[in-house]
Design a protein around this motif. Structure first.
Motif, PDB file in Angstrom:
ATOM      1  N   ASN A  17       6.196   8.503  -2.916  1.00  0.00           N
ATOM      2  CA  ASN A  17       5.066   8.530  -1.995  1.00  0.00           C
ATOM      3  C   ASN A  17       4.279   7.227  -2.109  1.00  0.00           C
ATOM      4  OD1 ASN A  17       3.398   8.793  -4.322  1.00  0.00           O
ATOM      5  ND2 ASN A  17       3.554  11.014  -4.234  1.00  0.00           N
ATOM      6  N   LYS A  18       3.280   7.073  -1.246  1.00  0.00           N
ATOM      7  CA  LYS A  18       2.518   5.837  -1.220  1.00  0.00           C
ATOM      8  C   LYS A  18       1.707   5.647  -2.499  1.00  0.00           C
ATOM      9  CE  LYS A  18       2.169   5.770   3.828  1.00  0.00           C
ATOM     10  NZ  LYS A  18       1.260   5.810   5.007  1.00  0.00           N
ATOM     11  N   VAL A  19       1.171   6.748  -3.010  1.00  0.00           N
ATOM     12  CA  VAL A  19       0.401   6.656  -4.254  1.00  0.00           C
ATOM     13  C   VAL A  19       1.291   6.167  -5.389  1.00  0.00           C
ATOM     14  CG1 VAL A  19      -0.883   7.971  -5.970  1.00  0.00           C
ATOM     15  CG2 VAL A  19      -1.227   8.438  -3.532  1.00  0.00           C
ATOM     16  N   SER A  72       0.960  -7.516  -4.506  1.00  0.00           N
ATOM     17  CA  SER A  72       0.732  -6.119  -4.107  1.00  0.00           C
ATOM     18  C   SER A  72       0.193  -6.029  -2.690  1.00  0.00           C
ATOM     19  CB  SER A  72      -0.241  -5.453  -5.085  1.00  0.00           C
ATOM     20  OG  SER A  72       0.273  -5.449  -6.396  1.00  0.00           O
ATOM     21  N   LEU A  73      -0.724  -6.939  -2.338  1.00  0.00           N
ATOM     22  CA  LEU A  73      -1.309  -6.931  -1.001  1.00  0.00           C
ATOM     23  C   LEU A  73      -0.270  -7.236   0.072  1.00  0.00           C
ATOM     24  CD1 LEU A  73      -4.712  -8.760  -1.669  1.00  0.00           C
ATOM     25  CD2 LEU A  73      -4.338  -6.313  -1.244  1.00  0.00           C
ATOM     26  N   ILE A  74       0.772  -7.983  -0.294  1.00  0.00           N
ATOM     27  CA  ILE A  74       1.858  -8.260   0.650  1.00  0.00           C
ATOM     28  C   ILE A  74       2.889  -7.131   0.633  1.00  0.00           C
ATOM     29  CG2 ILE A  74       3.775  -9.818   1.175  1.00  0.00           C
ATOM     30  CD1 ILE A  74       2.086 -12.092   0.012  1.00  0.00           C
ATOM     31  N   ALA A  75       3.208  -6.645  -0.568  1.00  0.00           N
ATOM     32  CA  ALA A  75       4.281  -5.662  -0.704  1.00  0.00           C
ATOM     33  C   ALA A  75       3.929  -4.315  -0.095  1.00  0.00           C
ATOM     34  CB  ALA A  75       4.629  -5.485  -2.190  1.00  0.00           C
ATOM     35  N   TYR A  76       2.669  -3.893  -0.192  1.00  0.00           N
ATOM     36  CA  TYR A  76       2.320  -2.556   0.280  1.00  0.00           C
ATOM     37  C   TYR A  76       2.540  -2.389   1.794  1.00  0.00           C
ATOM     38  CZ  TYR A  76      -0.058   1.835   1.043  1.00  0.00           C
ATOM     39  OH  TYR A  76      -0.343   3.124   1.414  1.00  0.00           O
ATOM     40  N   PRO A  77       2.027  -3.282   2.648  1.00  0.00           N
ATOM     41  CA  PRO A  77       2.312  -3.101   4.087  1.00  0.00           C
ATOM     42  C   PRO A  77       3.795  -3.218   4.427  1.00  0.00           C
ATOM     43  CG  PRO A  77       1.139  -5.162   3.678  1.00  0.00           C
ATOM     44  CD  PRO A  77       1.090  -4.386   2.407  1.00  0.00           C
ATOM     45  N   VAL A  78       4.534  -4.050   3.681  1.00  0.00           N
ATOM     46  CA  VAL A  78       5.980  -4.125   3.886  1.00  0.00           C
ATOM     47  C   VAL A  78       6.621  -2.776   3.560  1.00  0.00           C
ATOM     48  CG1 VAL A  78       8.121  -5.178   3.054  1.00  0.00           C
ATOM     49  CG2 VAL A  78       6.109  -6.606   3.468  1.00  0.00           C
ATOM     50  N   PHE A  79       6.197  -2.172   2.466  1.00  0.00           N
ATOM     51  CA  PHE A  79       6.701  -0.864   2.063  1.00  0.00           C
ATOM     52  C   PHE A  79       6.398   0.200   3.113  1.00  0.00           C
ATOM     53  CE2 PHE A  79       5.157   3.159   0.210  1.00  0.00           C
ATOM     54  CZ  PHE A  79       6.360   3.697  -0.228  1.00  0.00           C
ATOM     55  N   VAL A  80       5.180   0.182   3.647  1.00  0.00           N
ATOM     56  CA  VAL A  80       4.790   1.175   4.655  1.00  0.00           C
ATOM     57  C   VAL A  80       5.679   1.060   5.889  1.00  0.00           C
ATOM     58  CG1 VAL A  80       2.947   1.876   6.223  1.00  0.00           C
ATOM     59  CG2 VAL A  80       2.412   1.356   3.838  1.00  0.00           C
ATOM     60  N   LYS A  81       5.992  -0.166   6.307  1.00  0.00           N
ATOM     61  CA  LYS A  81       6.832  -0.360   7.490  1.00  0.00           C
ATOM     62  C   LYS A  81       8.284   0.045   7.225  1.00  0.00           C
ATOM     63  CE  LYS A  81       4.184  -3.940   9.875  1.00  0.00           C
ATOM     64  NZ  LYS A  81       4.218  -5.269  10.516  1.00  0.00           N
ATOM     65  N   MET A  82       8.735  -0.152   5.977  1.00  0.00           N
ATOM     66  CA  MET A  82      10.126   0.160   5.647  1.00  0.00           C
ATOM     67  C   MET A  82      10.342   1.632   5.326  1.00  0.00           C
ATOM     68  SD  MET A  82      11.086  -2.999   3.110  1.00  0.00           S
ATOM     69  CE  MET A  82      12.601  -2.168   2.637  1.00  0.00           C
ATOM     70  N   VAL A 141       8.777  -6.290 -10.330  1.00  0.00           N
ATOM     71  CA  VAL A 141       9.625  -5.567  -9.372  1.00  0.00           C
ATOM     72  C   VAL A 141      10.138  -4.267  -9.969  1.00  0.00           C
ATOM     73  CG1 VAL A 141      11.803  -5.654  -8.101  1.00  0.00           C
ATOM     74  CG2 VAL A 141      10.285  -7.639  -8.097  1.00  0.00           C
ATOM     75  N   PHE A 142      10.615  -4.322 -11.207  1.00  0.00           N
ATOM     76  CA  PHE A 142      11.191  -3.129 -11.820  1.00  0.00           C
ATOM     77  C   PHE A 142      10.174  -1.993 -11.889  1.00  0.00           C
ATOM     78  CE2 PHE A 142      12.503  -0.277 -15.150  1.00  0.00           C
ATOM     79  CZ  PHE A 142      13.868  -0.162 -14.948  1.00  0.00           C
ATOM     80  N   LEU A 143       8.973  -2.297 -12.381  1.00  0.00           N
ATOM     81  CA  LEU A 143       7.958  -1.243 -12.514  1.00  0.00           C
ATOM     82  C   LEU A 143       7.527  -0.705 -11.158  1.00  0.00           C
ATOM     83  CD1 LEU A 143       6.519   0.011 -15.015  1.00  0.00           C
ATOM     84  CD2 LEU A 143       7.889  -2.017 -15.505  1.00  0.00           C
ATOM     85  N   ALA A 144       7.329  -1.602 -10.174  1.00  0.00           N
ATOM     86  CA  ALA A 144       6.874  -1.173  -8.856  1.00  0.00           C
ATOM     87  C   ALA A 144       7.888  -0.252  -8.194  1.00  0.00           C
ATOM     88  CB  ALA A 144       6.605  -2.398  -7.973  1.00  0.00           C
ATOM     89  N   VAL A 145       9.157  -0.638  -8.213  1.00  0.00           N
ATOM     90  CA  VAL A 145      10.206   0.140  -7.541  1.00  0.00           C
ATOM     91  C   VAL A 145      10.530   1.411  -8.322  1.00  0.00           C
ATOM     92  CG1 VAL A 145      12.603   0.117  -6.768  1.00  0.00           C
ATOM     93  CG2 VAL A 145      11.168  -1.909  -6.442  1.00  0.00           C
ATOM     94  N   TYR A 146      10.612   1.297  -9.655  1.00  0.00           N
ATOM     95  CA  TYR A 146      10.923   2.472 -10.472  1.00  0.00           C
ATOM     96  C   TYR A 146       9.888   3.575 -10.265  1.00  0.00           C
ATOM     97  CZ  TYR A 146      12.000   5.280 -14.597  1.00  0.00           C
ATOM     98  OH  TYR A 146      12.335   6.311 -15.442  1.00  0.00           O
ATOM     99  N   THR A 147       8.606   3.205 -10.257  1.00  0.00           N
ATOM    100  CA  THR A 147       7.551   4.211 -10.093  1.00  0.00           C
ATOM    101  C   THR A 147       7.573   4.799  -8.686  1.00  0.00           C
ATOM    102  OG1 THR A 147       6.205   2.944 -11.662  1.00  0.00           O
ATOM    103  CG2 THR A 147       5.083   4.648 -10.397  1.00  0.00           C
ATOM    104  N   GLN A 148       7.848   3.978  -7.689  1.00  0.00           N
ATOM    105  CA  GLN A 148       7.939   4.489  -6.321  1.00  0.00           C
ATOM    106  C   GLN A 148       9.069   5.506  -6.203  1.00  0.00           C
ATOM    107  OE1 GLN A 148      10.365   4.052  -3.650  1.00  0.00           O
ATOM    108  NE2 GLN A 148       9.037   5.424  -2.474  1.00  0.00           N
ATOM    109  N   ARG A 149      10.202   5.215  -6.818  1.00  0.00           N
ATOM    110  CA  ARG A 149      11.333   6.137  -6.763  1.00  0.00           C
ATOM    111  C   ARG A 149      11.067   7.413  -7.574  1.00  0.00           C
ATOM    112  NH1 ARG A 149      17.326   3.974  -5.984  1.00  0.00           N
ATOM    113  NH2 ARG A 149      16.928   2.789  -4.075  1.00  0.00           N
ATOM    114  N   LEU A 150      10.193   7.290  -8.552  1.00  0.00           N
ATOM    115  CA  LEU A 150       9.854   8.455  -9.358  1.00  0.00           C
ATOM    116  C   LEU A 150       9.016   9.451  -8.562  1.00  0.00           C
ATOM    117  CD1 LEU A 150       9.992   9.713 -12.234  1.00  0.00           C
ATOM    118  CD2 LEU A 150       7.864   8.501 -12.729  1.00  0.00           C
ATOM    119  N   TYR A 151       8.051   8.941  -7.793  1.00  0.00           N
ATOM    120  CA  TYR A 151       7.118   9.814  -7.074  1.00  0.00           C
ATOM    121  C   TYR A 151       7.411   9.931  -5.576  1.00  0.00           C
ATOM    122  CZ  TYR A 151       4.332   9.834 -11.321  1.00  0.00           C
ATOM    123  OH  TYR A 151       3.914   9.996 -12.618  1.00  0.00           O
TER     124      TYR A 151
END
Length: 213
Positions: free
Chosen positions: A112-114, A183-193, A100-110
Motif C-alpha cells: 500500500n501507499k503507507v 522520496s519526493l520524486i519516487a512517490y508520484p512515480v509509484f502512484v502512477k505505476m 532502493v532495497f529498503l523502499a521496495v522491500y517494505t512496499q512489497r511487504l505491505y
C-alpha cells in the motif's frame, strides 16, 4: 496449459533481461547530471540516477533494483571515471542500493501507499547510517590513501576537526537531503505505476511475506 505457462515465464524473463539493462543505461545517463549541494563538502555530489533503480525494483523486486545500481556504477567506472579510483562508485552503490532495497522491500511487504512511504523513510535512515559508517571506516581513509595525504590533511582541506565532525556536519545531512529528494520524486512515480503493475491491494489484511527476486 503448461506450454502457455512456460511461454509466459519465458516472456517475463525476456522482459526482465531487456528492461534491467535499459534502466541501468538511463540511470548512467542521469548520473551525468550530478551537482554540488550548497554548504556541503565539494566531493559530495547529488544526482537522481537512483530513480530508475527504484522503478526497476518496483517492477521486478528489490534485488533487481540493487542490480541496476551495480550496473549503473559499473558503466560509470568504465566510461566516465577518469582517475581510475572507485571511491565514488562504491559510495554511490552503497547509498543507492540500501535506499532502493529498503523502499521496495517494505512496499512489497505491505502493498500500500503507507508501506512505500515507510520504505522511503526507512531507506533514507538506513542509507544515512550506512554511509556514515562507510565513510568513517572505509571511504574517507581510502580517499586519503589514494591521494597520498594524511587524514589530518584531508580534514584541513574541508576545515573539519575530526572525521566524525565531517560525517555529522557533511555526510549525514547530505544523505538525508538526498533521501528526501529521492522520496519526493519516487512517490508520484509509484502512484502512477501502482495501478498498472498491481502494486497496491485495496483491502490489505496482514502483511504478506515479501518475495525478494
Amino acid at each position: 496449459m503448461q506450454g502457455k505457462t512456460s511461454h509466459t515465464i519465458q516472456r517475463q524473463r525476456l522482459r526482465k533481461l531487456v528492461t534491467i539493462p535499459m534502466l541501468s543505461a538511463i540511470a548512467f545517463l542521469l548520473y551525468y547530471l550530478e551537482f554540488h549541494v550548497p554548504l556541503m563538502p565539494t566531493f559530495l555530489k547529488l544526482d537522481f540516477s537512483t530513480v530508475p533503480a527504484i522503478i526497476g525494483g518496483l517492477v521486478f523486486g528489490p534485488a533487481a533494483g540493487v542490480l541496476i545500481e551495480v550496473l549503473k556504477n559499473g558503466l560509470h567506472l568504465l566510461l566516465k571515471n577518469t582517475d581510475g579510483f572507485i571511491i565514488g562508485e562504491i559510495a554511490n552503490t552503497l547509498a543507492g542500493g540500501s535506499f532502493v532495497f529498503l523502499a521496495v522491500y517494505t512496499q512489497r511487504l505491505y502493498k500500500n501507499k503507507v508501506g512505500f512511504v515507510l520504505g522511503l523513510s526507512a531507506g533514507t535512515l538506513v542509507m544515512t547510517v550506512i554511509m556514515a559508517m562507510a565513510n568513517y571506516f572505509l571511504l574517507l581513509p581510502f580517499y586519503a590513501v589514494l591521494y597520498s595525504i594524511s587524514i589530518e590533511q584531508l580534514l584541513q582541506m574541508f576545515h573539519m576537526e575530526s572525521l566524525w565532525s565531517m560525517i555529522l556536519l557533511g555526510i549525514v545531512p547530505f544523505n538525508i537531503i538526498k533521501g528526501v529528494l529521492l522520496s519526493l520524486i519516487a512517490y508520484p512515480v509509484f502512484v502512477k505505476m501502482s495501478a498498472r503493475l498491481g502494486l497496491l491491494v485495496t483491502n490489505p489484511a496482514s502483511p504478506s511475506k515479501p518475495v525478494i527476486s
